[in-house]
Design a protein around this motif. Structure first.
Motif, PDB file in Angstrom:
ATOM      1  N   ARG A 155      30.423  39.458 102.777  1.00  0.00           N
ATOM      2  CA  ARG A 155      29.838  39.649 104.120  1.00  0.00           C
ATOM      3  C   ARG A 155      29.121  40.987 104.226  1.00  0.00           C
ATOM      4  O   ARG A 155      29.373  41.794 105.110  1.00  0.00           O
ATOM      5  CB  ARG A 155      30.894  39.487 105.196  1.00  0.00           C
ATOM      6  CG  ARG A 155      31.481  38.079 105.232  1.00  0.00           C
ATOM      7  CD  ARG A 155      32.431  37.805 106.361  1.00  0.00           C
ATOM      8  NE  ARG A 155      31.952  38.144 107.676  1.00  0.00           N
ATOM      9  CZ  ARG A 155      31.237  37.349 108.471  1.00  0.00           C
ATOM     10  NH1 ARG A 155      30.903  36.162 108.055  1.00  0.00           N
ATOM     11  NH2 ARG A 155      30.860  37.745 109.667  1.00  0.00           N
ATOM     12  N   GLU A 209      21.692  34.670 107.878  1.00  0.00           N
ATOM     13  CA  GLU A 209      22.230  33.675 108.803  1.00  0.00           C
ATOM     14  C   GLU A 209      23.304  32.823 108.127  1.00  0.00           C
ATOM     15  O   GLU A 209      24.248  32.395 108.780  1.00  0.00           O
ATOM     16  CB  GLU A 209      21.111  32.802 109.362  1.00  0.00           C
ATOM     17  CG  GLU A 209      20.237  33.552 110.344  1.00  0.00           C
ATOM     18  CD  GLU A 209      19.153  32.693 110.949  1.00  0.00           C
ATOM     19  OE1 GLU A 209      19.165  31.456 110.743  1.00  0.00           O
ATOM     20  OE2 GLU A 209      18.291  33.260 111.637  1.00  0.00           O
ATOM     21  N   SER A 210      23.181  32.607 106.821  1.00  0.00           N
ATOM     22  CA  SER A 210      24.204  31.875 106.096  1.00  0.00           C
ATOM     23  C   SER A 210      25.487  32.701 105.991  1.00  0.00           C
ATOM     24  O   SER A 210      26.580  32.158 106.025  1.00  0.00           O
ATOM     25  CB  SER A 210      23.699  31.517 104.701  1.00  0.00           C
ATOM     26  OG  SER A 210      24.698  30.888 103.947  1.00  0.00           O
ATOM     27  N   THR A 211      25.339  34.027 105.897  1.00  0.00           N
ATOM     28  CA  THR A 211      26.496  34.905 105.754  1.00  0.00           C
ATOM     29  C   THR A 211      27.180  35.190 107.082  1.00  0.00           C
ATOM     30  O   THR A 211      28.397  35.077 107.212  1.00  0.00           O
ATOM     31  CB  THR A 211      26.068  36.238 105.110  1.00  0.00           C
ATOM     32  OG1 THR A 211      25.440  35.966 103.861  1.00  0.00           O
ATOM     33  CG2 THR A 211      27.261  37.157 104.888  1.00  0.00           C
ATOM     34  N   PHE A 212      26.394  35.562 108.086  1.00  0.00           N
ATOM     35  CA  PHE A 212      26.960  36.024 109.357  1.00  0.00           C
ATOM     36  C   PHE A 212      26.847  35.004 110.490  1.00  0.00           C
ATOM     37  O   PHE A 212      27.435  35.188 111.543  1.00  0.00           O
ATOM     38  CB  PHE A 212      26.275  37.323 109.802  1.00  0.00           C
ATOM     39  CG  PHE A 212      26.479  38.458 108.839  1.00  0.00           C
ATOM     40  CD1 PHE A 212      27.693  39.125 108.778  1.00  0.00           C
ATOM     41  CD2 PHE A 212      25.463  38.870 108.001  1.00  0.00           C
ATOM     42  CE1 PHE A 212      27.882  40.178 107.902  1.00  0.00           C
ATOM     43  CE2 PHE A 212      25.649  39.919 107.123  1.00  0.00           C
ATOM     44  CZ  PHE A 212      26.860  40.574 107.064  1.00  0.00           C
ATOM     45  N   GLY A 213      26.041  33.990 110.329  1.00  0.00           N
ATOM     46  CA  GLY A 213      25.822  33.018 111.394  1.00  0.00           C
ATOM     47  C   GLY A 213      24.619  33.412 112.241  1.00  0.00           C
ATOM     48  O   GLY A 213      23.862  34.328 111.905  1.00  0.00           O
ATOM     49  N   LYS A 214      24.438  32.731 113.365  1.00  0.00           N
ATOM     50  CA  LYS A 214      23.329  33.056 114.276  1.00  0.00           C
ATOM     51  C   LYS A 214      23.610  34.405 114.928  1.00  0.00           C
ATOM     52  O   LYS A 214      24.748  34.698 115.304  1.00  0.00           O
ATOM     53  CB  LYS A 214      23.185  31.985 115.355  1.00  0.00           C
ATOM     54  CG  LYS A 214      22.746  30.642 114.821  1.00  0.00           C
ATOM     55  CD  LYS A 214      21.309  30.681 114.404  1.00  0.00           C
ATOM     56  CE  LYS A 214      20.870  29.313 113.896  1.00  0.00           C
ATOM     57  NZ  LYS A 214      19.531  29.338 113.390  1.00  0.00           N
ATOM     58  N   TYR A 243      24.788  41.708 115.589  1.00  0.00           N
ATOM     59  CA  TYR A 243      26.020  40.937 115.602  1.00  0.00           C
ATOM     60  C   TYR A 243      27.094  41.800 116.244  1.00  0.00           C
ATOM     61  O   TYR A 243      27.265  42.954 115.882  1.00  0.00           O
ATOM     62  CB  TYR A 243      26.447  40.558 114.168  1.00  0.00           C
ATOM     63  CG  TYR A 243      25.495  39.601 113.488  1.00  0.00           C
ATOM     64  CD1 TYR A 243      25.609  38.239 113.680  1.00  0.00           C
ATOM     65  CD2 TYR A 243      24.479  40.064 112.658  1.00  0.00           C
ATOM     66  CE1 TYR A 243      24.741  37.359 113.061  1.00  0.00           C
ATOM     67  CE2 TYR A 243      23.606  39.195 112.035  1.00  0.00           C
ATOM     68  CZ  TYR A 243      23.742  37.843 112.240  1.00  0.00           C
ATOM     69  OH  TYR A 243      22.883  36.969 111.629  1.00  0.00           O
ATOM     70  N   ASP A 259      23.813  37.502 117.710  1.00  0.00           N
ATOM     71  CA  ASP A 259      24.089  37.564 119.143  1.00  0.00           C
ATOM     72  C   ASP A 259      22.838  37.937 119.910  1.00  0.00           C
ATOM     73  O   ASP A 259      22.634  37.467 121.030  1.00  0.00           O
ATOM     74  CB  ASP A 259      25.223  38.566 119.417  1.00  0.00           C
ATOM     75  CG  ASP A 259      26.531  38.123 118.772  1.00  0.00           C
ATOM     76  OD1 ASP A 259      26.797  36.902 118.767  1.00  0.00           O
ATOM     77  OD2 ASP A 259      27.275  38.973 118.256  1.00  0.00           O
TER      78      ASP A 259
END
Length: 163
Positions: A109, A121-126, A141, A128
C-alpha cells in the motif's frame, strides 16, 4: 483306433502351413466412407480386393531401420546470437518502475513515482476527493483516524515524486 485317429488329426494340424496371408475387402460408399472387412462389401459400394501378408517374425528379409540424421560438424554450427528486443510494453509513464517494484508497492500500500492512476486506484480504491490545478491532479485519501494521504499525478496520469 482312437489313438490312431487322434495322432493323425494332430499330425494334420501340425503339418498345415501357417496362414500368413488373407484377403481383405476395401469398401467405399457414395459419401466416401472407407471400410475394411473380410466378409465382402454391400452391392452399392465400390469393392477392391487386397491381399494382406503378415509374415511371422524372422521368416523373411529384415527391414532396415530408419537412418539417423547426419550430424553437422561443430565448425558449421550457428554461433550464439544476441537477443534484440524490438518493442516492449509501455505503461504510459516511461516505464520508470519495474513490474516487481510495482507489485510490491501495491501489496505494501505504497505510492511510487511512475505508477499510473489505475495502479493507485487498484491499491487504495476510489479517492475521497480529487483536485486539479495547472494540469496536475491530486487524489486525497482520508484514514479512519483523520490522517490524509495525498498523491499527485502529472498531465499523463503518472505519480510524481515529492519535491
Amino acid at each position: 483306433m482312437r489313438t490312431l485317429l487322434a495322432s493323425s488329426c494332430c499330425a494334420l494340424l501340425l503339418s498345415a502351413p501357417p496362414a500368413l496371408a488373407t484377403s481383405i475387402y476395401r469398401c467405399v460408399d457414395e459419401t466416401g466412407h472407407l471400410t475394411f472387412t473380410r466378409q465382402g462389401c454391400p452391392p452399392q459400394q465400390t469393392t477392391e480386393r487386397q491381399q494382406a501378408f503378415n509374415p511371422t517374425p524372422g521368416s523373411s528379409k529384415p527391414v532396415p531401420m530408419a537412418k539417423a540424421p547426419k550430424q553437422r560438424p561443430e565448425s558449421k554450427k550457428k554461433q550464439e546470437q544476441t537477443l534484440t528486443v524490438v518493442g516492449e510494453p509501455d505503461d504510459g509513464c516511461g516505464n520508470r518502475i519495474t513490474g516487481s517494484a510495482r507489485r510490491n508497492a501495491m501489496i505494501n500500500r505504497q505510492s511510487l513515482p511512475g505508477m499510473t492512476r489505475a495502479d493507485i486506484e487498484s491499491t487504495f480504491g476510489k479517492p475521497d476527493s480529487i483536485t486539479s490545478r495547472n494540469g496536475q491532479t491530486q487524489y486525497r485519501y482520508t484514514a479512519s483516524k483523520g490522517r490524509t494521504h495525498s498523491i499527485s499525478f502529472d498531465e499523463s496520469g503518472c505519480v510524481v515524486g515529492k519535491r
